[in-house]
Scaffold this motif. Structure first.
Motif, PDB file in Angstrom:
ATOM      1  N   ILE A 271       0.827  -1.204   0.000  1.00 51.11           N
ATOM      2  CA  ILE A 271       0.000   0.000   0.000  1.00 51.11           C
ATOM      3  C   ILE A 271       0.861   1.254   0.000  1.00 51.11           C
ATOM      4  CG2 ILE A 271      -1.621   1.336   1.411  1.00 51.11           C
ATOM      5  CD1 ILE A 271      -2.949  -1.240   2.218  1.00 51.11           C
ATOM      6  N   GLN A 272       1.920   1.213   0.801  1.00 50.45           N
ATOM      7  CA  GLN A 272       2.807   2.382   0.837  1.00 50.45           C
ATOM      8  C   GLN A 272       3.473   2.605  -0.519  1.00 50.45           C
ATOM      9  OE1 GLN A 272       5.761   2.157   3.890  1.00 50.45           O
ATOM     10  NE2 GLN A 272       6.333   4.308   3.728  1.00 50.45           N
ATOM     11  N   THR A 273       3.884   1.532  -1.175  1.00 55.89           N
ATOM     12  CA  THR A 273       4.500   1.670  -2.496  1.00 55.89           C
ATOM     13  C   THR A 273       3.530   2.264  -3.503  1.00 55.89           C
ATOM     14  OG1 THR A 273       5.902  -0.251  -2.004  1.00 55.89           O
ATOM     15  CG2 THR A 273       5.704   0.409  -4.301  1.00 55.89           C
ATOM     16  N   LEU A 274       2.289   1.807  -3.465  1.00 53.03           N
ATOM     17  CA  LEU A 274       1.286   2.334  -4.389  1.00 53.03           C
ATOM     18  C   LEU A 274       0.976   3.802  -4.092  1.00 53.03           C
ATOM     19  CD1 LEU A 274      -1.176  -0.704  -4.548  1.00 53.03           C
ATOM     20  CD2 LEU A 274       0.349   0.073  -6.355  1.00 53.03           C
ATOM     21  N   LEU A 275       0.909   4.175  -2.808  1.00 53.10           N
ATOM     22  CA  LEU A 275       0.629   5.569  -2.472  1.00 53.10           C
ATOM     23  C   LEU A 275       1.753   6.497  -2.908  1.00 53.10           C
ATOM     24  CD1 LEU A 275      -0.948   5.246   1.096  1.00 53.10           C
ATOM     25  CD2 LEU A 275      -2.104   5.845  -1.021  1.00 53.10           C
ATOM     26  N   GLU A 276       2.958   5.987  -2.852  1.00 57.59           N
ATOM     27  CA  GLU A 276       4.090   6.823  -3.261  1.00 57.59           C
ATOM     28  C   GLU A 276       4.091   7.087  -4.756  1.00 57.59           C
ATOM     29  OE1 GLU A 276       7.417   4.712  -1.781  1.00 57.59           O
ATOM     30  OE2 GLU A 276       7.201   5.419   0.290  1.00 57.59           O
ATOM     31  N   GLU A 277       3.374   6.288  -5.527  1.00 59.05           N
ATOM     32  CA  GLU A 277       3.279   6.543  -6.959  1.00 59.05           C
ATOM     33  C   GLU A 277       2.301   7.668  -7.287  1.00 59.05           C
ATOM     34  OE1 GLU A 277       2.256   2.943  -8.889  1.00 59.05           O
ATOM     35  OE2 GLU A 277       4.120   1.896  -8.388  1.00 59.05           O
ATOM     36  N   LEU A 278       1.479   8.077  -6.334  1.00 59.99           N
ATOM     37  CA  LEU A 278       0.522   9.155  -6.575  1.00 59.99           C
ATOM     38  C   LEU A 278       1.235  10.502  -6.584  1.00 59.99           C
ATOM     39  CD1 LEU A 278      -2.406   7.976  -4.256  1.00 59.99           C
ATOM     40  CD2 LEU A 278      -2.246   7.729  -6.734  1.00 59.99           C
ATOM     41  N   PRO A 279       0.763  11.448  -7.363  1.00 62.69           N
ATOM     42  CA  PRO A 279       1.412  12.776  -7.405  1.00 62.69           C
ATOM     43  C   PRO A 279       1.174  13.550  -6.115  1.00 62.69           C
ATOM     44  CG  PRO A 279      -0.583  12.775  -8.717  1.00 62.69           C
ATOM     45  CD  PRO A 279      -0.365  11.356  -8.292  1.00 62.69           C
ATOM     46  N   GLN A 280       2.167  14.355  -5.725  1.00 68.40           N
ATOM     47  CA  GLN A 280       2.067  15.146  -4.505  1.00 68.40           C
ATOM     48  C   GLN A 280       1.448  16.514  -4.751  1.00 68.40           C
ATOM     49  OE1 GLN A 280       5.708  15.274  -2.286  1.00 68.40           O
ATOM     50  NE2 GLN A 280       6.101  13.071  -2.491  1.00 68.40           N
ATOM     51  N   GLU A 281       1.296  16.888  -5.972  1.00 65.65           N
ATOM     52  CA  GLU A 281       0.684  18.177  -6.277  1.00 65.65           C
ATOM     53  C   GLU A 281       0.049  18.087  -7.663  1.00 65.65           C
ATOM     54  OE1 GLU A 281       4.808  20.210  -7.953  1.00 65.65           O
ATOM     55  OE2 GLU A 281       3.833  21.015  -6.146  1.00 65.65           O
ATOM     56  N   SER A 282      -0.833  19.029  -7.906  1.00 65.45           N
ATOM     57  CA  SER A 282      -1.531  19.047  -9.181  1.00 65.45           C
ATOM     58  C   SER A 282      -0.628  19.594 -10.270  1.00 65.45           C
ATOM     59  CB  SER A 282      -2.798  19.908  -9.055  1.00 65.45           C
ATOM     60  OG  SER A 282      -3.487  19.957 -10.274  1.00 65.45           O
ATOM     61  N   GLY A 283      -0.863  19.106 -11.493  1.00 63.11           N
ATOM     62  CA  GLY A 283      -0.055  19.531 -12.619  1.00 63.11           C
ATOM     63  C   GLY A 283      -0.831  19.396 -13.904  1.00 63.11           C
ATOM     64  N   PRO A 284      -0.263  19.909 -14.982  1.00 66.92           N
ATOM     65  CA  PRO A 284      -0.992  19.866 -16.257  1.00 66.92           C
ATOM     66  C   PRO A 284      -1.074  18.469 -16.855  1.00 66.92           C
ATOM     67  CG  PRO A 284       1.192  20.831 -16.539  1.00 66.92           C
ATOM     68  CD  PRO A 284       1.007  20.660 -15.057  1.00 66.92           C
ATOM     69  N   GLY A 285      -0.071  17.640 -16.655  1.00 63.59           N
ATOM     70  CA  GLY A 285      -0.070  16.314 -17.282  1.00 63.59           C
ATOM     71  C   GLY A 285      -0.607  15.231 -16.378  1.00 63.59           C
ATOM     72  N   LEU A 286      -1.511  15.580 -15.511  1.00 64.66           N
ATOM     73  CA  LEU A 286      -2.026  14.625 -14.532  1.00 64.66           C
ATOM     74  C   LEU A 286      -2.959  13.620 -15.198  1.00 64.66           C
ATOM     75  CD1 LEU A 286      -1.558  14.457 -11.478  1.00 64.66           C
ATOM     76  CD2 LEU A 286      -3.787  15.515 -11.173  1.00 64.66           C
ATOM     77  N   GLN A 287      -2.727  12.359 -14.915  1.00 63.48           N
ATOM     78  CA  GLN A 287      -3.562  11.272 -15.463  1.00 63.48           C
ATOM     79  C   GLN A 287      -4.500  10.766 -14.368  1.00 63.48           C
ATOM     80  OE1 GLN A 287      -3.874  10.056 -18.526  1.00 63.48           O
ATOM     81  NE2 GLN A 287      -2.379  11.528 -19.346  1.00 63.48           N
ATOM     82  N   GLN A 288      -5.757  11.166 -14.457  1.00 61.20           N
ATOM     83  CA  GLN A 288      -6.726  10.789 -13.429  1.00 61.20           C
ATOM     84  C   GLN A 288      -7.021   9.284 -13.461  1.00 61.20           C
ATOM     85  OE1 GLN A 288      -7.815  12.540 -11.042  1.00 61.20           O
ATOM     86  NE2 GLN A 288      -7.266  14.632 -11.640  1.00 61.20           N
ATOM     87  N   ASN A 289      -6.925   8.660 -14.635  1.00 67.41           N
ATOM     88  CA  ASN A 289      -7.128   7.206 -14.707  1.00 67.41           C
ATOM     89  C   ASN A 289      -6.078   6.470 -13.896  1.00 67.41           C
ATOM     90  OD1 ASN A 289      -9.390   7.374 -16.361  1.00 67.41           O
ATOM     91  ND2 ASN A 289      -8.170   7.403 -18.235  1.00 67.41           N
ATOM     92  N   HIS A 290      -4.814   6.922 -13.986  1.00 61.99           N
ATOM     93  CA  HIS A 290      -3.757   6.292 -13.193  1.00 61.99           C
ATOM     94  C   HIS A 290      -4.051   6.449 -11.711  1.00 61.99           C
ATOM     95  CE1 HIS A 290      -0.637   6.619 -16.692  1.00 61.99           C
ATOM     96  NE2 HIS A 290      -1.792   6.087 -17.066  1.00 61.99           N
ATOM     97  N   ILE A 291      -4.438   7.670 -11.317  1.00 59.52           N
ATOM     98  CA  ILE A 291      -4.699   7.931  -9.904  1.00 59.52           C
ATOM     99  C   ILE A 291      -5.870   7.084  -9.406  1.00 59.52           C
ATOM    100  CG2 ILE A 291      -5.388   9.720  -8.260  1.00 59.52           C
ATOM    101  CD1 ILE A 291      -3.993  11.746 -10.070  1.00 59.52           C
ATOM    102  N   HIS A 292      -6.924   7.052 -10.188  1.00 62.48           N
ATOM    103  CA  HIS A 292      -8.102   6.286  -9.765  1.00 62.48           C
ATOM    104  C   HIS A 292      -7.795   4.794  -9.665  1.00 62.48           C
ATOM    105  CE1 HIS A 292     -12.208   4.453 -10.440  1.00 62.48           C
ATOM    106  NE2 HIS A 292     -12.372   5.182  -9.348  1.00 62.48           N
TER     107      HIS A 292
END
Length: 1787
Positions: A1392-1413
């Motif tokens: 779980i910690q490894t997966l959470l670390e893959e999430l972005p820490q701030e918003s950006g223009p190239g953000l992939q919401q499918n990856h995050i979801h």
């Protein structure tokens, strides 16, 4: 029943004339007197044809041969002829003939001086047989050689003398068998016989080698070269063994025996030194270097065993041979033997992923268990080598691999495999104990401790867990396991509710309490000091479960566990009784539990079945205590548990009945009476079983038991449950059988000597049986209920069966049957229930004729006329009654006279036939005369029109009508049916035959059935053959009719034989049509139909209105074809499978395809005919064969089902679709069993690859095949939860059973994951990705798997994580669910910690919401599974991985900074899981901070603090899910766990927050919040006080809830919020209605249409207020409100209202006092005065209401107990209801 052993068949010696003359001539020469006498005896035996006499003569010859002395007779020609004759007989007779053993005994009884000549004669005879080159007598010679070595010294010497010839014979035999087996493919019977002969030959050759060790060693050591005859014979024999081992067509038994023979032969040649293990190790490893120690000729003979391409099973059979033929016990192993011992398991474990057949898996498991046993024998010596010790200690690499093998196979479908894994686990524990230093105290071994803890943490649905824990109990003792898990007994008892787990749990429980008792007895040596502790651990949880458990759980406890516990410690019964009587009042059970009385009955019933005897003890009564117990509705309580225990005790004989106030010395009689009429069905059944069941069939019934049965019977005859009725009849049948056997024993004693006590018992039996019959006959009053009549008829039938109603013998029960009794039973024939009619008819035939009075002519005449009148009725029940009445009258002597009188009354001119006067019995004459009378009466009245009408019934759509019509037409007069060929109607038979042929070709199933019945009718007509020939000639078919059978037999026999000849010719033609030319070509080519009859798919076109045949027709066709094939195969299956009708080249092209018309309709999935044929063909293959046909079929079908390289089109995919459909049918066929499992991997690959086809038909068939394979692999659904581990399988077990799927699924997932990329914005979905994730989601990792596995699940994890990036929402959900099984529970926090670390820490223009979801869904699934896992580790490992460090920097995903509501909602769900009550991998300080941050996010959200109209009216995608996620957190703050959140100190914060949620515009949010509120409010006051708070931490005002209800628009929310207010408004309407508050005479005398229904509706509401559920209504506080309202209803002028109210009052009053006290009130919340009831009864005018008032008045009298037996109340109620119905009928 004792089955005698089948005696061997004795056959006389059968010799041809030439040989017999030769032997008799040789025995007729001159010789001494003793030799002459011996020759004469032998000559007589040869000439005798009696086998028994031959044995006697041969035995006499043996005696004479033993008496020969060297000084009295010499070895002359006559004695030589005698010995040769005996030798000839020995080699000629079959092995199983007892005469052969007699000859061997005679040969062996000769004197010592004659031994050498005897050996010479026998050797000469055997040598002449061995020198024959004929192969017809191989089996006979093999048996003869075996007989020579079967305790026959002369024969053994003979074999040693002819050793080379014997071995050469075996070499020739094996070569013949190998060659013969290659030509028997498909001929299963012949192949099975060949395998049996080959197995016998291998065993015989092994026996020869074992018994000839000394000659072989002598010759081998003395020979200077390898060219001697013995060397060549041994070399040839070894070569034959090699051929058998490498030929997969031989069955496993033969190959396994050949493997042992190879090792035996090598050991015999090489000796017992270290060279043998080296050679065997070289064979196992296919190592040529290791074989250099062996001689050259031996290496050449075993050349096939050194090849790398040999079958995988060769190593298995050689390992078995090494373990069986080499010595491992009682000696210290050499270094080479030690290496071989450690090599064998490595070789066997390497086969885990290579073998496919379940039978081979079984052999692997058995050989591994054999190896573990051999290893235990090796380490039990005083000094064992250190290498062996270090390799076999627990934790070593070899032991770890063996444990992994156990864990992978302990859930195998075969019971034998599971049993072998358990035995191997036990041996591995023993190995570790001898190799470790903890032999004296294994409980201090850390390895054993860890192993035990790992097993205890596994899921309890694994069957293998129970056996391994049982091994640990035997190894460590029960106290150690109870120390690790004190709740083990309760947990195992809870599992007894599952029928599949109950046997395993009971076995483990038995091992536990037996071991615990032994340990306690060893510790407390002074008497019974240990028993209290043992009872506290094992008996107390049992009684608790019996009091509160469900019926099915107590049933399994009674069947599986309780008898074992009582056998272990019979004295526990008294403790059970005392504990159940002292059960605390707070005992609660679920609905349907039986309570303490039911538990008591269960315990006593189990104890009685054990067969022990107990002394009398006295205990306090539990009468008043049981009434005060607080149990739920339907609970049995302590009384039910007590009855269960007593019943078990009684049936096992632990308990016996005595003449005291305590029944059985344990239970007070009032308590037994209470149990016999208990409200719970099973308590009554246990109590009755306690009285009826006994371990002795002749045990005398006591007077107490008789009285208790009298108390039971009247109250239980009216049971409405069929199961209870069936149990009651079954138990009373046991009682009657016991009474019958006991009475017979008493009668014998009284016949021998008169005993006053025995006479009293006999009289008591007779008195009880008379009362029993009288009580049952009294049931048959007019209007008796169905259940009463049925029970009474069943029980009276038992009386008639066991005692009969005779008047002159036994108990003379016939005297108690009067005419009124018989008449009451006769009236039962008019019942509307068929079962009552049948039982009554059977009973009337058994009653005394004097009581039935059917011999009276007038009575018989009237009954017969009634039967005739009823038979003409249009009501079906009347005709059935007539049939039963006629069946009863059929056996009466005066029936014919009654029939004649009825005919005369109708003025029918008939001539009765002459009665049959013969010497036959009276009954036979009566029956023949009756049938003759009926025959002439019917025959004269049946005309052609009648027969024609019956003939039309064959066209009915009902099968039963067709059958009855066909049977009737065969019995009607031929002149009426007119099926014979006559001058007037020559074409009638032919026309009917043509109609039958036309119907047989119809596609409608009912037409084909009609054709079958019509042909059956025409089959027995003489002119059928001519009609058949004319029909054939009309169709211009050139056929030669078979010659008719012309013989002197009867016409009927000739007709039958000719018909059979025609049928056989037709069947032969059918078989010629369906036979394939070559089974290999059958699946790639087929016979094509005419273009006008078929489409491109080779299927027959049907008209638009054609009706498809149902599945039942297909199954019947398959079953019939299978029977045909089973009959054909044993005769000539070789021709059947290899020859076929040649196809016409003009009918099809080379590809088996045909040009189709343009308008042809594609039907690629309709391949029923081919599928039925293949299923029948494969099912007819013997299971004991090598299944060659199945293997060939599956290979061909799988090749067709795989996608082709060519472009898929509609026409080219037809074979693939057919193959997929046929495969699906084969995988679903249970007749193929485990033989189909090796092909599951191929079928799964075909199904998954089929999804890549562009053709819809292929994808559809692949879907169906995939569904079938999922069921075949994982079994049927074992639980409601689809994702429960009960419905899944560990990854190791899955890939061990189907190793070919590991690389396939991995490669397919890699391909699918590579196509998943949502960065481009394009949706790319791999066709088979869904199936891959579905299969992988069915797997889960086991804590016992370990990490170093070649088939581990780790390579799948990154691919599944990558699939979570898909742009398809469903794919992301599936990937999240599929990831959970691949992560060990100990690795969840780090993952779980490894997966959470893959999430972005701030918003950006190239953000992939499918990856995050996708990542959030995977984290959420892992976390929920982790929190729901009850066996997750509770150590400090989870604290080492604090998720807060990865979580806090990414909290922006839950705020307004994240524009995507879907990912915001997913992150909020994650926060809700982390902030809940369950422990999570986050430190306490960080968790508190996380809750504060989450609360801030909630308060700043659109749900709580909207910043504009857009926030209020959220309508973007994902808005509903987002708001629901916020609502989850808000409900946790306000309702579920407010103490965990640091809420603001303002008093109304939580209330305001909840009201804001209830005013949300999205109804999903409001509905969820209302659900949670209702759940919280429905919790009991005890639970609320336990938490130190009220139902809610705040008060919701009624005004706010009312306002919400008025403004609510969604129906679901309205129902949850307006319920209370709705009751208030309803009560106001009721009080203002015409029924309660009339405003004038028109309201009092309502007579408008609908008035009655309106008043009844008001009465329903009023009864709910007053009687049914008054606690739900807020009634006025006045004391007499409900009473006044009820009395007003009872004075209503409409009798329907009064009748309804009285019914409800009676139902409420008939409830037991226990139920009433459970609700904390009396039978009613107010008192109805007796005077008011009396007044109502006197002024009542409607009869039905009068009856109800009387019953109600009786129930209200003070001397009638409110808690009376339910049986009495129900009986009274039923009688009153019947009385009411009768009166209504009169009106």
């Amino acid at each position: 029943m004792v089955v005698k052993k089948k005696a061997p068949k004795v056959e006389a010696v059968a010799l041809d004339d030439v040989k017999l003359k030769s032997l008799t001539d040789s025995l007729s020469v001159e010789g001494d007197s003793r030799s002459t006498e011996l020759a004469r005896v032998l000559k007589d035996s040869l000439l005798s044809s009696d086998p028994v006499e031959q044995i006697q003569l041969i035995s006499k010859a043996g005696v004479l041969l033993e008496q020969l002395r060297e000084d009295e007779c010499t070895m002359g020609p006559l004695l030589q002829a005698c010995m040769s004759t005996l030798a000839f007989l020995f080699t000629t007779l079959p092995a199983k003939n007892p005469l052969k053993r007699a000859v061997a005994s005679a040969l062996g009884s000769g004197p010592d001086w004659l031994q050498e000549q005897t050996v010479g004669c026998l050797s000469e005879s055997l040598s002449s047989c061995l020198s024959s080159t004929s192969t017809d007598h191989c089996s006979h010679l093999t048996d003869s050689i075996t007989s020579c070595l079967d305790g026959f010294k002369i024969g053994e010497k003979c074999v040693h003398r002819l050793l080379t010839e014997v071995l050469q014979f075996f070499q020739r035999t094996f070569n013949y068998y190998v060659e013969q087996n290659r030509g028997l493919s498909g001929r299963h019977v012949a192949q099975a016989q060949l395998m049996q002969s080959c197995l016998a030959a291998v065993k015989a050759s092994m026996l020869v080698v074992q018994r000839s060790q000394e000659p072989i060693t002598t010759v081998v050591l003395s020979a200077s070269d390898d060219q001697s005859d013995l060397h060549q014979a041994l070399s040839g024999l070894l070569n034959c063994y090699t051929c058998i081992l490498t030929d997969e067509e031989f069955v496993q038994t033969v190959q396994s025996t050949a493997g042992m023979a190879v090792v035996l032969l090598i050991r015999s040649i090489i000796g017992n030194g270290d060279d043998v293990p080296v050679i065997v190790a070289g064979l196992l490893q296919c190592s040529v270097d290791a074989s250099s120690i062996a001689p050259q000729w031996l290496r050449q003979s075993c050349a096939g065993l050194y090849e790398r391409g040999r079958p995988a099973a060769v190593a298995l059979y050689l390992s078995h041979g090494a373990l069986a033929m080499l010595s491992w016990r009682g000696k210290t192993l050499g270094p080479q033997a030690e290496k071989l011992l450690l090599l064998i398991p490595e070789v066997l474990l390497s086969l885990d992923t290579r073998v496919k057949e379940s039978s081979t898996v079984m052999v692997v498991a058995r050989v591994l268990t054999l190896w573990s046993g051999a290893a235990v024998d090796c380490v039990q010596v005083d000094t064992h080598p250190p290498l062996l010790r270090s390799s076999l200690i627990g934790g070593s690499s070899l032991i770890v691999r063996l444990h992994q093998h156990i864990y992978a196979h302990w859930e195998h479908p075969l019971d034998g495999v599971r049993h072998q894994t358990c035995s191997m686990f036990q041996n591995l524990l023993t190995l570790h104990q001898h190799c470790s230093g903890h032999k004296s105290d294994p409980t201090g071994d850390p390895y054993i401790t860890q192993l035990t803890q790992d097993l205890l943490t596994l899921e309890w649905h694994m069957k293998g867990k129970y056996g391994t824990l049982g091994c640990l109990v035997e190894h460590l003792g029960a106290e150690y396991l109870l120390k690790l898990d004190g709740g083990l007994p309760s947990r195992l008892l809870d599992l007894m509710g599952d029928q599949t787990m109950a046997p395993y749990a009971s076995d483990l429980l038995e091992k536990l309490f037996v071991s615990h008792k032994a340990q306690l007895c060893a510790r407390f040596r002074d008497g019974d000091a240990w028993i209290d502790g043992w009872h506290e651990v094992w008996v107390r949880p049992l009684l608790q479960v019996l009091c509160t458990a469900r019926l099915d759980q107590t049933t399994y406890i009674l069947d599986y566990f309780l008898p074992k516990l009582l056998r272990c410690n019979p004295s526990s019964l008294s403790h059970m009784v005392q504990a159940l009587q002292e059960m605390p009042a707070c005992t609660e059970g679920s609905a349907g539990s039986r309570g303490a009385l039911g538990a008591l009955m269960t315990c006593l019933r189990a104890a009685r079945s054990q067969g022990y005897v107990w002394k009398n003890t006295t205990y306090h009564k539990m009468n008043s205590r049981n009434k005060k117990k607080n149990r739920s509705a339907g609970s049995r309580g302590a009384l039910g548990a007590l009855m269960t225990c007593l019943r078990a005790a009684r049936s096992q004989g632990v308990l016996k009945s005595v003449e005291e106030e305590l029944w059985g010395g344990l239970v007070p009689l009032p308590l037994m009476r209470q149990a016999l009429v208990h409200k719970h069905d099973q308590v009554r059944m246990d109590a009755l079983g306690l009285l009826c069941e006994s371990h002795r069939s002749t045990e005398t019934l006591s007077r107490q038991e008789i009285e208790l049965i009298r108390h039971f019977l009247p109250f239980n005859l009216n049971s409405q449950s069929p199961g209870v009725r069936q149990q009651t009849v079954s138990l009373l049948k046991k009682l009657l059988c016991r009474m019958k056997d006991g009475a017979q024993l008493l009668q014998k004693k009284l016949d021998q000597h008169h005993n006053h006590k025995d006479q009293q018992v006999f009289n008591m039996y007779q008195e009880f049986l008379c009362w029993f019959c009288e009580t049952l006959f009294q049931v048959f009053h007019p209007g008796a209920s169905f259940s009463r009549c049925l029970m009474a008829l069943h029980l009276l039938g038992l009386i008639a069966e066991h005692f009969t109603f005779n008047t002159g013998c036994g108990f003379a029960l016939g005297e108690s049957v009067s005419f009124s009794h018989a008449q009451a039973v006769l009236y039962c024939l008019a019942s509307n229930f068929l079962e009552v009619k049948q039982l009554a008819c059977n009973l009337l035939q058994k009653l005394p004729p004097a009581a039935v009075r059917l011999q009276e002519p007038e009575r018989l005449q009237s009954l017969f006329q009634v039967a005739l009148d009823l038979s003409t009725s249009t009501k079906p029940f009347d005709s059935v009654t007539a049939a039963h009445l006629l069946n009863l009258l059929l056996h009466q002597p005066g029936l014919q006279d009654a029939l004649l009188r009825c005919i005369q009354k109708q003025h029918i001119p008939v001539q009765p036939p002459a009665l049959i006067q013969s010497q036959t019995s009276e009954a036979a004459s009566l029956e023949q005369n009756t049938l003759a009378g009926c025959g002439f009466a019917l025959g004269e009245s049946v005309s052609f029109s009648h027969a024609q009408a019956v003939l039309y019934c064959l066209a009915s759509n009902f099968l039963e009508v067709k059958q009855l019509a066909c049977n009737l037409l065969q019995k009607l007069p031929p002149t009426a049916v007119r099926l014979q060929v006559s001058v007037k109607e020559p074409e009638r038979l032919q026309s009917l035959f043509q109609v039958a042929l036309d119907l047989s070709t119809s596609t409608k199933p009912f037409d084909s059935v009609t054709a079958a019945h019509l042909l059956n009718l025409l089959l027995h007509q003489p002119g059928l053959q001519d009609a058949l020939l004319r029909c054939i000639q009309k169709q211009h078919i050139p056929v030669q009719p078979p010659a008719l059978i012309q013989s002197q037999t009867s016409e009927a026999a000739s007709l039958e034989q000719n018909t059979l000849a025609e049928s056989s010719a037709g069947l032969q033609k059918i078989l010629q049509e369906i036979q394939p030319r070559d089974t290999n070509d059958f699946f790639t080519s087929a016979r094509e139909l005419d273009p006008s009859e078929s489409d491109c798919n080779g299927e027959q076109k049907e008209p638009e209105n054609a009706v498809h045949k149902p599945q039942s027709c297909n199954s019947e066709s398959s079953a019939g074809l299978q029977k045909i094939l089973q009959e054909i195969q044993p005769r000539d299956t070789n021709d059947f499978f290899t020859s076929a009708r040649e196809l016409d080249p003009s009918e099809s092209d080379c590809n088996g395809e045909q040009k189709e018309p343009e308008n042809a309709v594609h039907k690629p999935q309709s391949c029923n005919s081919v599928r039925i044929y293949i299923r029948a063909l494969l099912s007819s293959e013997p299971k004991s064969s090598s299944c060659g046909l199945l293997k060939m079929t599956m290979r061909s079908l799988t090749a067709l089902a795989m996608p082709s390289n060519d472009a898929d089109t509609e026409s080219s995919s037809v074979p693939q679709v057919h193959a997929l459909n046929i495969l699906r049918a084969l995988y679903r066929d249970t007749r193929l069993g485990e033989n189909i499992v090796p092909f599951v991997s191929d079928g799964m690959q075909a199904a998954i690859l089929g999804f890549t086809s562009p053709v819809w038909a292929v994808r559809n068939s692949s879907t169906l095949l995939f569904s079938t394979l999922i069921t075949r692999i994982f079994g049927v659904k074992k639980g409601k939860d689809e994702h429960s581990k009960k419905n899944r399988m560990t990854g190791r077990e899955f890939f061990t059973r189907f190793p070919a799927l590991y690389p396939f699924l991995l490669s397919q997932l890699q391909e699918a994951a590579a196509s998943v990329n949502s960065d481009s914005g394009q949706v790319k979905l791999h066709p088979s990705l869904f199936l891959l994730l579905l299969v992988l989601g069915r797997l889960y990792p086991s804590p016992m798997d370990g990490s170093s596995s070649p088939l581990g699940l780790a390579p799948f994890m990154p691919l599944i994580i990558r699939c979570g990036r898909s742009a398809v929402y469903r794919t992301r959900e599936m990937a999240a669910r599929a990831l959970v099984p691949f992560v060990l529970v100990t690795q969840v926090p780090s993952t779980i910690q490894t997966l959470l670390e893959e999430l972005p820490q701030e918003s950006g223009p190239g953000l992939q919401q499918n990856h995050i979801h996708g990542t959030l869904l995977q984290v959420l699934s892992l976390l929920r599974s982790y929190l729901a896992d009850t066996h997750r580790p509770q150590s400090g490992n989870e604290q080492d991985c604090d998720l807060s460090s990865a979580l806090f920097p990414r909290l922006w995903l839950a705020t307004r900074q994240n524009p995507c509501l879907v990912t915001r909602g997913a992150f909020l769900d994650l926060l809700g899981c982390l902030c809940g009550c369950l422990p999570v991998p986050v430190s306490e300080s960080q968790l508190k901070k996380l809750r504060e941050e989450t609360l801030q996010i909630l308060m700043a959200s659109e749900l709580v603090a909207p910043q504009g109209p857009d926030d209020i009216n959220l309508s973007v995608p994902g808005a509903t899910q987002y708001l629901q996620s916020l609502a989850h957190i808000a409900v946790s703050v306000c309702v579920e766990s407010p103490h965990l959140w640091d809420c603001p100190e303002s008093a109304g914060f939580q209330r305001d927050l909840l009201e804001r949620l209830l005013r949300c515009l999205h109804y999903e949010v409001r509905l969820f919040v209302l659900d949670q509120l209702l759940r919280r409010l429905q919790k009991t006051e005890e639970d609320s006080q336990h938490r130190g708070q009220g139902p809610l931490p705040f008060d919701l005002s009624v005004s706010s809830l009312t306002s919400l209800a008025f403004h609510e628009t969604y129906p679901g929310c309205q129902a949850k919020s307006q319920l209370k207010k709705l009751r208030e408004e309803t009560l106001q309407i009721l009080m203002a209605s015409e029924l309660v508050a009339p405003q004038g005479p028109d309201d009092i005398n309502l007579s408008v249409p609908g008035a009655t229904q309106y008043l009844q509706s008001l009465a329903h509401i009023a009864v709910s207020v007053c009687v049914e559920s008054p606690h739900l209504w807020d009634c006025p506080e006045s004391a007499g409100f409900q009473r006044d309202l009820l009395e007003r209803l009872l004075r209503c002028l409409h009798y329907e209202v009064r009748l309804f109210v009285l019914d409800q009052l009676l139902r409420r009053l008939q409830k037991t006092e226990e139920d009433s006290q459970h609700r904390g009130q009396g039978p009613l919340p107010f008192d109805l005065s007796v005077s008011s009831l009396t007044s109502l009864a006197f002024h009542e005018t409607y009869p039905g209401c009068q009856a109800k008032c009387g019953a109600l008045l009786c129930r209200s009298l003070p001397n009638i107990s409110a808690g009376a037996a339910p049986g009495r109340v129900n009986a009274t109620g039923k009688e009153e209801e019947k009385k009411q119905e009768t009166e209504e009928g009169k009106e």
